[in-house]
Scaffold this motif. Structure first.
Motif, PDB file in Angstrom:
ATOM      1  N   HIS A 274      -8.780  -9.516   1.677  1.00 40.60           N
ATOM      2  CA  HIS A 274      -8.982  -8.056   1.389  1.00 40.60           C
ATOM      3  C   HIS A 274     -10.140  -7.343   2.539  1.00 40.60           C
ATOM      4  O   HIS A 274     -11.200  -8.019   2.285  1.00 40.60           O
ATOM      5  N   GLN A 286     -10.416   3.141   3.376  1.00 39.45           N
ATOM      6  CA  GLN A 286      -9.056   2.404   3.196  1.00 39.45           C
ATOM      7  C   GLN A 286      -9.309   0.742   2.606  1.00 39.45           C
ATOM      8  O   GLN A 286     -10.432   0.440   3.148  1.00 39.45           O
ATOM      9  N   ARG A 287      -8.439   0.571   1.721  1.00 41.53           N
ATOM     10  CA  ARG A 287      -8.412  -0.787   1.365  1.00 41.53           C
ATOM     11  C   ARG A 287      -7.419  -1.462   1.958  1.00 41.53           C
ATOM     12  O   ARG A 287      -6.062  -0.948   1.818  1.00 41.53           O
ATOM     13  N   TYR A 288      -7.330  -2.820   2.136  1.00 39.85           N
ATOM     14  CA  TYR A 288      -5.935  -3.495   2.360  1.00 39.85           C
ATOM     15  C   TYR A 288      -6.014  -4.827   2.379  1.00 39.85           C
ATOM     16  O   TYR A 288      -7.272  -5.549   2.151  1.00 39.85           O
ATOM     17  N   LYS A 290      -4.160  -8.905   3.491  1.00 33.97           N
ATOM     18  CA  LYS A 290      -2.961  -9.575   4.235  1.00 33.97           C
ATOM     19  C   LYS A 290      -2.120 -10.589   3.388  1.00 33.97           C
ATOM     20  O   LYS A 290      -2.516 -10.676   2.151  1.00 33.97           O
ATOM     21  N   HIS A 291      -1.126 -10.977   3.879  1.00 34.26           N
ATOM     22  CA  HIS A 291      -0.273 -11.757   2.866  1.00 34.26           C
ATOM     23  C   HIS A 291      -0.996 -12.885   2.564  1.00 34.26           C
ATOM     24  O   HIS A 291      -1.737 -13.451   3.048  1.00 34.26           O
ATOM     25  N   ARG A 292      -0.868 -13.179   1.051  1.00 40.02           N
ATOM     26  CA  ARG A 292      -1.654 -14.411   0.532  1.00 40.02           C
ATOM     27  C   ARG A 292      -1.156 -15.569   0.689  1.00 40.02           C
ATOM     28  O   ARG A 292      -2.081 -16.542   0.855  1.00 40.02           O
ATOM     29  N   LEU A 307       0.378  -7.028   6.712  1.00 42.22           N
ATOM     30  CA  LEU A 307      -0.342  -6.185   5.439  1.00 42.22           C
ATOM     31  C   LEU A 307       0.477  -6.734   4.495  1.00 42.22           C
ATOM     32  O   LEU A 307       1.778  -6.427   4.544  1.00 42.22           O
ATOM     33  N   ALA A 308      -0.112  -7.133   3.398  1.00 40.61           N
ATOM     34  CA  ALA A 308       0.539  -7.113   2.155  1.00 40.61           C
ATOM     35  C   ALA A 308       0.421  -5.840   1.263  1.00 40.61           C
ATOM     36  O   ALA A 308       1.267  -5.380   0.543  1.00 40.61           O
ATOM     37  N   GLN A 309      -0.655  -5.049   1.525  1.00 40.00           N
ATOM     38  CA  GLN A 309      -0.840  -3.827   0.839  1.00 40.00           C
ATOM     39  C   GLN A 309      -1.809  -3.167   1.642  1.00 40.00           C
ATOM     40  O   GLN A 309      -2.731  -3.557   2.243  1.00 40.00           O
ATOM     41  N   LYS A 310      -1.821  -1.805   1.428  1.00 36.99           N
ATOM     42  CA  LYS A 310      -2.989  -0.903   2.184  1.00 36.99           C
ATOM     43  C   LYS A 310      -2.937   0.390   1.201  1.00 36.99           C
ATOM     44  O   LYS A 310      -1.688   0.851   0.748  1.00 36.99           O
ATOM     45  N   SER A 311      -4.296   0.822   1.004  1.00 38.07           N
ATOM     46  CA  SER A 311      -4.131   2.180   0.021  1.00 38.07           C
ATOM     47  C   SER A 311      -5.343   2.950   0.451  1.00 38.07           C
ATOM     48  O   SER A 311      -6.400   2.348   1.133  1.00 38.07           O
TER      49      SER A 311
END
Ligand code: SF4
Length: 388
Positions: A274, A286-288, A290-292, A307-311
């Motif tokens: 993260h 931003q926070r992001y 990677k695939h877990r 990227l698994a998520q980004k916000s």
């Protein structure tokens, strides 16, 4: 609506590198760690880390990196050659500060003879050793792969490698642990001569083997006494408690963790890592992640999809995260950090701060807002005052 001011600035930058495998999964562990396959795909994983890093570089062009942390999992399952390969790729791509702190998490029982010397040659200058307890029975009950003998061997190897800047991770309130055993753990940890001790209470996290089959733990009063005894012993030898669970000799705080707690920036690479990056030109934080799963993460070498998520954090989230982190520090919140790190004026939080001061939980001292003696006992409550 919150007013945005032109104050967002780049805070210090660190790099977190996640190594997701362990010899086996401990029953209390909720980290992103997986039992290592018979043949660890170490070379493939290092290649993936470098490709992942390359993809993130535009986020941090030209910014100096003050610390690197190899966390896990068990990074010491990777050979010194693999760590050296990654660090030389990182040096070629990032502006690493000459005095950079580079930490490797290591677990007793996973250290090959002379590895620490080789890790030091690769550039590692700080080690965090997952001791947890010095007691063989207690270690067995929490499912660790090591015993006292492996701990002593690791400490000896650290010494002969000349790595004096090392942390010992210890837990208390463990299944079947007596106050005398917990006390002995602290005494043995101090006598091992580390620069830093992290002293955590075991908590049962959801989705762990201990959550499915809870062990019998010391009752709250006993756990409280263990914590107080540990703190007293560490204070008696002039160790500073600088964070809720972290104690250090003078000048030996973890620079990497301090950057987390002071709400700095983190480039994060590796499975499930993260990160948090400030982009002043876009006026965003931003926070992001990677695939877990390591398998999914390794596939990204082909697809380029890491990227698994980004916000993008809202103003309220920035305020909460700022206080959530900085209030963990005994020295308190640096008021001067607030606007450059959140992009918001201090007036946004003034009334909530005043409420906490009126309740006797916070006080202002030398440009810092710090928990009082009472506040230090109720840090969670103060943090909640800044919830979005
Ligand atoms: S060694 Fe650490 S990361 Fe690995 S399973 Fe045990 S607690 Fe989790």
């Amino acid at each position: 609506m919150n007013r945005i001011v032109e104050l967002l600035k780049n805070p210090p930058l660190s790099l977190y590198v996640h190594m997701p495998w362990c010899v086996r999964k401990c029953p209390y562990c909720d980290f992103n760690s997986h039992a290592a396959p018979e043949n660890l795909p170490a070379a493939d994983y290092i290649r993936a880390l470098v490709a992942d890093l390359e993809q993130d570089l535009p986020l941090v062009w030209g910014r100096p990196v003050q610390s690197i942390y190899f966390g896990g999992g068990t990074p010491s399952l990777f050979s010194a050659d693999h760590i050296a390969e990654f660090l030389s790729a990182a040096r070629a791509r990032l502006d690493l500060r000459p005095d950079i702190e580079i930490t490797l998490e290591a677990n007793p029982g996973t250290i090959e003879h002379d590895s620490f010397t080789a890790y030091a040659q690769a550039g590692i200058n700080r080690v965090s050793l997952g001791v947890q307890s010095f007691d063989d029975d207690v270690l067995r009950r929490i499912g660790r792969i090591h015993g006292r003998q492996e701990i002593d061997q690791s400490l000896q190897l650290l010494k002969s490698a000349g790595i004096s800047n090392f942390n010992i991770d210890l837990m208390y309130a463990l299944p079947g642990q007596s106050p005398a055993q917990s006390r002995r753990d602290i005494e043995l940890a101090i006598s091992a001569g580390p620069a830093h001790i992290s002293f955590y209470q075991l908590t049962i996290e959801p989705n762990t083997a201990f959550a499915a089959q809870p062990p019998t733990l010391p009752v709250d009063d006993v756990a409280w006494d263990m914590q107080q005894t540990g703190m007293d012993l560490l204070e008696a030898v002039a160790w500073e408690q600088y964070e809720i669970s972290a104690f250090a000799q003078a000048g030996r705080q973890s620079r990497h963790n301090m950057n987390y707690w002071r709400y700095g920036d983190f480039l994060a690479i590796g499975a499930g890592a993260h990160g948090k990056i400030t982009l002043p030109a876009q006026n965003t934080v931003q926070r992001y992640a990677k695939h877990r799963h390591p398998k999914r993460y390794l596939q990204a070498v082909e697809s380029g999809d890491w990227l698994a998520q980004k916000s993008v954090l809202s103003n309220r989230e920035r305020v909460f995260e700022f206080f959530l982190n900085q209030l963990r520090l005994k020295q308190g919140v640096y008021i001067d950090d607030f606007s450059p790190r959140t992009g918001l004026p201090w007036q946004q939080v003034e009334s909530r701060v005043q409420q906490a001061i009126d309740k006797g939980l916070l006080e202002i001292c030398q440009e810092r807002l710090r928990p009082t003696g009472l506040g230090w006992k109720f840090v969670n409550d103060i943090q909640q005052m800044f919830l979005p």
